[in-house]
Design an enzyme around this catalytic site. Structure first.
Site, mmCIF file in Angstrom:
data_model
loop_
_atom_site.group_PDB
_atom_site.id
_atom_site.type_symbol
_atom_site.label_atom_id
_atom_site.label_comp_id
_atom_site.label_asym_id
_atom_site.label_seq_id
_atom_site.Cartn_x
_atom_site.Cartn_y
_atom_site.Cartn_z
ATOM 1 N N ASN A 69 51.894 59.895 26.022
ATOM 2 C CA ASN A 69 51.563 60.235 24.635
ATOM 3 C C ASN A 69 52.511 61.300 24.090
ATOM 4 O OD1 ASN A 69 48.930 58.673 24.127
ATOM 5 N ND2 ASN A 69 48.582 59.632 26.103
ATOM 6 N N GLY B 275 40.743 64.710 34.056
ATOM 7 C CA GLY B 275 41.292 66.037 34.276
ATOM 8 C C GLY B 275 42.783 66.046 34.076
ATOM 9 N N LYS C 17 40.864 56.618 29.795
ATOM 10 C CA LYS C 17 40.745 57.590 28.708
ATOM 11 C C LYS C 17 41.038 56.894 27.385
ATOM 12 C CE LYS C 17 42.083 61.437 31.699
ATOM 13 N NZ LYS C 17 43.066 62.520 31.967
ATOM 14 N N GLU D 135 47.551 55.690 25.375
ATOM 15 C CA GLU D 135 46.206 55.472 24.841
ATOM 16 C C GLU D 135 45.956 56.231 23.545
ATOM 17 O OE1 GLU D 135 44.225 53.273 25.767
ATOM 18 O OE2 GLU D 135 44.318 52.922 27.923
ATOM 19 N N TRP E 154 47.941 55.167 38.167
ATOM 20 C CA TRP E 154 46.750 55.990 38.404
ATOM 21 C C TRP E 154 45.818 55.323 39.400
ATOM 22 C CZ3 TRP E 154 45.400 60.412 39.247
ATOM 23 C CH2 TRP E 154 44.142 60.962 38.981
ATOM 24 N N LYS F 190 42.410 64.437 23.716
ATOM 25 C CA LYS F 190 43.620 65.250 23.862
ATOM 26 C C LYS F 190 44.887 64.404 23.744
ATOM 27 C CE LYS F 190 44.471 63.632 28.077
ATOM 28 N NZ LYS F 190 45.685 62.932 28.539
ATOM 29 N N ARG G 214 44.174 42.241 37.602
ATOM 30 C CA ARG G 214 44.063 40.896 37.033
ATOM 31 C C ARG G 214 45.263 40.034 37.383
ATOM 32 N NH1 ARG G 214 42.845 43.222 31.175
ATOM 33 N NH2 ARG G 214 44.013 44.897 32.146
#
Length: 333
Positions: free
Chosen positions: A256, A136, A102, A281, A34, A191, A54
């Site tokens: 997910n 989004g 998120k 996440e 991302w 979500k 990092r």
């Protein structure tokens, strides 16, 4: 974070007639899929883009020097550490911070306070700077391929939101603004829990009717939690709520979703995560959300079953049966 697969970012096609904004210097913190996708979107808009992670070995101060916009695209578990590192460095007084993470902070939240969101961690460290949320239905692999997508940048600072909007908008990536930072951030975060449930539903091959019911009731659950938090209910019908949920619950690109699907196939959570690139996440979000719901007596039946499933307390089939056998009730109160 948005759902994404690989850190390799091919050149994104960009129509030559799209007007470019005034060039800015953007610092992208996080070199995952991302982060690299956002970096490429900014580069094709003519901005000076610097990427830091990092593991890169680059000096953070060098990345931050003169940055007009700092976009954080690290996983939730790394947000606190990155905020501390940036706070120890020097940034311009005009720098806009944007969080594209998120998740819910697992180190916060108790009987008297709500769990902290990434934007709140950034705002606490930089109270004099505008902070925005980017969220989004943004599956990064599709964006990398030049497919059209839309997102929301939310901030209580209208000028900051519009600056980020102009910096990233193109003919293939449409950016909207929204003043409800809390709602936009929660929509993208909550979500992920529903996506695990829907992945389980698809993994069990329960059909379109069951999936539609699960997504619809999942949205109601998100709105219930978000309204308790103080977000505007209508925000969850937008891109960061319903839009993001439709994308995440209908694509195998969603990590997910793949967690739930894998569990429904009889695989262990450890095995699923071993073969998953990046962080799902929704697992941490489920854990934190269950704690909040228990403390505040918020009804979260789907999240409750997802939590039991992730903890190995229930089979996927039993989780679905538990949802279907709940007491009869009206759809709308």
């Amino acid at each position: 974070m948005s759902e994404h697969e690989s850190s390799h970012v091919p050149h994104t096609p960009h129509p030559p007639h799209t007007p470019h904004p005034t060039p800015h210097t953007l610092a992208i913190l996080g070199a995952g899929a991302w982060g690299m996708t956002l970096a490429e979107l900014a580069r094709i808009r003519g901005h000076n883009v610097r990427v830091w992670s990092r593991q890169s070995g680059d000096r953070l101060q060098t990345i931050l020097d003169g940055a007009d916009v700092v976009i954080s695209a690290v996983s939730m578990k790394g947000v606190r550490a990155v905020v501390e590192q940036v706070h120890a460095a020097a940034v311009s007084p005009q720098t806009i911070f944007v969080t594209a993470t998120k998740g819910l902070d697992p180190a916060s939240g108790n009987q008297s306070s709500l769990p902290l969101l990434p934007s709140q961690l950034w705002q606490a460290a930089f109270p004099a700077h505008p902070v925005a949320v980017l969220s989004g239905p943004n599956l990064s692999k599709e964006i990398q391929q030049g497919m059209p997508a839309a997102t929301v940048v939310a901030s209580q600072d209208r000028v900051a939101a519009e600056t980020v909007q102009k910096a990233l908008s193109s003919a293939s990536f449409r950016v909207y603004t929204n003043p409800d930072t809390l709602g936009v951030e929660l929509g993208g975060t909550l979500k992920n829990v529903i996506a695990i449930a829907v992945g389980t539903c698809d993994g069990l091959h329960l059909g379109t009717n069951a999936k539609a019911a699960l997504v619809t009731r999942g949205l109601a659950e998100i709105i219930r939690v978000g309204s308790f938090w103080g977000a505007k209910p209508e925000t969850f019908y937008g891109l960061s709520g319903l839009g993001d949920m439709l994308a995440t619950c209908n694509s195998s690109l969603s990590r997910n979703y793949r967690v739930g699907y894998g569990l429904a196939q009889g695989r262990s959570l450890t095995d699923v995560l071993t073969h998953l690139e990046g962080t799902a996440e929704g697992i941490n979000t489920t854990r934190v959300l269950i704690q909040l719901a228990s403390q505040q007596a918020i009804a979260v039946p789907i999240t409750h079953q997802v939590d039991r499933l992730l903890n190995g307390e229930i089979t996927p089939q039993a989780a679905v049966e538990a949802l279907m056998l709940r007491d009869y009730k009206a759809e709308i109160h």
